[in-house]
Write a protein that holds these residues in place. Sequence first.
Motif, PDB file in Angstrom:
ATOM      1  N   PRO A   3       0.835  -1.205   0.000  1.00 43.58           N
ATOM      2  CA  PRO A   3       0.000   0.000   0.000  1.00 43.58           C
ATOM      3  C   PRO A   3       0.865   1.248   0.000  1.00 43.58           C
ATOM      4  O   PRO A   3       1.996   1.244   0.503  1.00 43.58           O
ATOM      5  N   THR A   4       0.334   2.300  -0.567  1.00 48.56           N
ATOM      6  CA  THR A   4       1.059   3.569  -0.614  1.00 48.56           C
ATOM      7  C   THR A   4       0.795   4.343   0.669  1.00 48.56           C
ATOM      8  O   THR A   4      -0.345   4.454   1.112  1.00 48.56           O
ATOM      9  N   TRP A   5       1.860   4.877   1.255  1.00 48.22           N
ATOM     10  CA  TRP A   5       1.718   5.701   2.466  1.00 48.22           C
ATOM     11  C   TRP A   5       1.440   7.143   2.083  1.00 48.22           C
ATOM     12  O   TRP A   5       2.058   7.681   1.158  1.00 48.22           O
ATOM     13  N   HIS A   6       0.518   7.763   2.795  1.00 49.19           N
ATOM     14  CA  HIS A   6       0.164   9.160   2.554  1.00 49.19           C
ATOM     15  C   HIS A   6       0.102   9.890   3.891  1.00 49.19           C
ATOM     16  O   HIS A   6      -0.144   9.282   4.935  1.00 49.19           O
ATOM     17  N   SER A   7       0.286  11.190   3.833  1.00 49.22           N
ATOM     18  CA  SER A   7       0.166  11.988   5.055  1.00 49.22           C
ATOM     19  C   SER A   7      -1.218  12.612   5.193  1.00 49.22           C
ATOM     20  O   SER A   7      -1.563  13.100   6.271  1.00 49.22           O
ATOM     21  N   HIS A   8      -2.015  12.593   4.124  1.00 47.85           N
ATOM     22  CA  HIS A   8      -3.366  13.155   4.156  1.00 47.85           C
ATOM     23  C   HIS A   8      -4.328  12.246   3.406  1.00 47.85           C
ATOM     24  O   HIS A   8      -3.960  11.647   2.379  1.00 47.85           O
ATOM     25  N   LEU A   9      -5.556  12.150   3.906  1.00 48.73           N
ATOM     26  CA  LEU A   9      -6.554  11.307   3.264  1.00 48.73           C
ATOM     27  C   LEU A   9      -6.851  11.773   1.846  1.00 48.73           C
ATOM     28  O   LEU A   9      -7.050  10.956   0.947  1.00 48.73           O
ATOM     29  N   GLY A  10      -6.882  13.076   1.627  1.00 48.99           N
ATOM     30  CA  GLY A  10      -7.161  13.582   0.288  1.00 48.99           C
ATOM     31  C   GLY A  10      -6.196  13.038  -0.754  1.00 48.99           C
ATOM     32  O   GLY A  10      -6.591  12.723  -1.881  1.00 48.99           O
ATOM     33  N   ASP A  11      -4.931  12.892  -0.374  1.00 51.23           N
ATOM     34  CA  ASP A  11      -3.935  12.341  -1.299  1.00 51.23           C
ATOM     35  C   ASP A  11      -4.252  10.886  -1.625  1.00 51.23           C
ATOM     36  O   ASP A  11      -4.129  10.454  -2.780  1.00 51.23           O
ATOM     37  N   ALA A  12      -4.663  10.116  -0.618  1.00 49.13           N
ATOM     38  CA  ALA A  12      -4.981   8.710  -0.842  1.00 49.13           C
ATOM     39  C   ALA A  12      -6.204   8.554  -1.732  1.00 49.13           C
ATOM     40  O   ALA A  12      -6.257   7.667  -2.594  1.00 49.13           O
ATOM     41  N   LEU A  13      -7.192   9.423  -1.556  1.00 50.83           N
ATOM     42  CA  LEU A  13      -8.400   9.343  -2.373  1.00 50.83           C
ATOM     43  C   LEU A  13      -8.141   9.757  -3.813  1.00 50.83           C
ATOM     44  O   LEU A  13      -8.860   9.316  -4.723  1.00 50.83           O
ATOM     45  N   SER A  14      -7.135  10.603  -4.023  1.00 52.46           N
ATOM     46  CA  SER A  14      -6.799  11.045  -5.375  1.00 52.46           C
ATOM     47  C   SER A  14      -5.884  10.067  -6.098  1.00 52.46           C
ATOM     48  O   SER A  14      -5.831  10.055  -7.330  1.00 52.46           O
ATOM     49  N   ALA A  15      -5.171   9.250  -5.331  1.00 50.40           N
ATOM     50  CA  ALA A  15      -4.147   8.379  -5.923  1.00 50.40           C
ATOM     51  C   ALA A  15      -4.744   7.193  -6.662  1.00 50.40           C
ATOM     52  O   ALA A  15      -4.167   6.711  -7.645  1.00 50.40           O
ATOM     53  N   ALA A  16      -5.893   6.687  -6.196  1.00 51.70           N
ATOM     54  CA  ALA A  16      -6.490   5.497  -6.800  1.00 51.70           C
ATOM     55  C   ALA A  16      -7.952   5.416  -6.393  1.00 51.70           C
ATOM     56  O   ALA A  16      -8.359   5.999  -5.375  1.00 51.70           O
ATOM     57  N   PRO A  17      -8.777   4.692  -7.170  1.00 56.96           N
ATOM     58  CA  PRO A  17     -10.172   4.498  -6.762  1.00 56.96           C
ATOM     59  C   PRO A  17     -10.232   3.796  -5.409  1.00 56.96           C
ATOM     60  O   PRO A  17      -9.505   2.833  -5.159  1.00 56.96           O
TER      61      PRO A  17
END
Length: 415
Positions: free
Chosen positions: A58-72
């Motif tokens: 899984p990809t690590w992110h510091s913000h939820l918005g980044d995770a939601l933009s990275a993939a469906p």
Amino acid sequence: MTTQRPATVLVGTGGYGLRHLRSLLELHRHRAVELVGLVDIAVNDTAKQLVSSYVCSPTWHSHLGDALSAAPVDSVVIATPPHEHFDLASRAILAGAAVYLEKPPVTLLQDLDALADLPARRRVEVGFQESRATVEALERAWVATGREEIKRIVAHGALSRPDAYYRRGRWAGEWFLDGRAVLDGPLFNPLAHVVQAALLFAGRSERNWFPVMVEAECFRARRLRGDDTSAIRITARRGPQVLAVGTTATDVVVPPGVTVHTGSGAIHVANGGRRTVAFRHGIRVPVTPVASTPGALDATVTDPDGEADPMLSLESTRHFVLTTNAAVQAAGTPVEAPVAARFSTRNGQPVTEVAGLGRLVAACVRRGTLLSEADPAWGGATRRVGTTGYRGLAHPELATAPSALSARTGHGGVS
């Protein structure tokens, strides 16, 4: 309906989030879900090592918005400090994801109502651990004892938390932080699942059960700005009273549970429904055990488009959030415990404990009383507030600015 493995993101990988991480990694290993993202502002070594032990990237992110933009993303699991839940859940719902929200759902009643008003396209569930199993066990025992009139329902627990528990974050042990409601008290967080179960059972035993008065007495044995020992009594217009009493500073541990006092006996449920004892006229009544059910987390992430469990819905938590808000508003601020704390070591860790507190909690459960009613030494702190038409917490330490997703940043943290 999703045609491939549902994609999920976990927000918060420390504390209770670490337990969710293990569950999600196992689901990923069995190809039930695809864990595509992890969100946290401070990634701990335990979480990194755990992920590296699985065939999962899984990809690590510091913000939820980044995770939601990275993939469906089909579902978002949120296990962060309570005061971050509203922003994160709002963002996930608006992005079209299902949401599994760790308890407590949100800290403010006004935020719960705002969250419920969002156009959720998928299921939203709140993870009050084992509350469903506890309620089912209570209902079975109540039927077995003849469905007698219920006088009182008591949620209780006397926990011994190490002092390090209150150093797990700036928010630990706080009621308010930087103008935001945190409400990290024993009945609001670590014992929230039994309080929620008691409130749910009250509503299922009496139609139209609704709190009209909340009495609270909140104490601190430690040097906190929040409470670590409290009792709350909820009175309804019709139906049983609900009492909640708990502490994290006990000398003798009383496991979390719910006790129901009926006209001729009592029912006690603990350990998530796995321990049920019922008496009528002094004679023990056999109760059929509750069948195990799939965990709410598993159901949410593997079937994000499925029907939400009504006992885990946002609406099902409204009495809980109302009660916590009214209790804090009534108390205003916790007062010092009347019995001086002592310092000890438990399981190799320093702990703060109050002599006799475990016996006092047990007495409250047995008699159905507040702390002050079981021991006058604890008197003087009881305050009350009416909840008819109650719209949410108003407090001098709470910022008056309305909740606004655009005005906050959502990210992970230690839960």
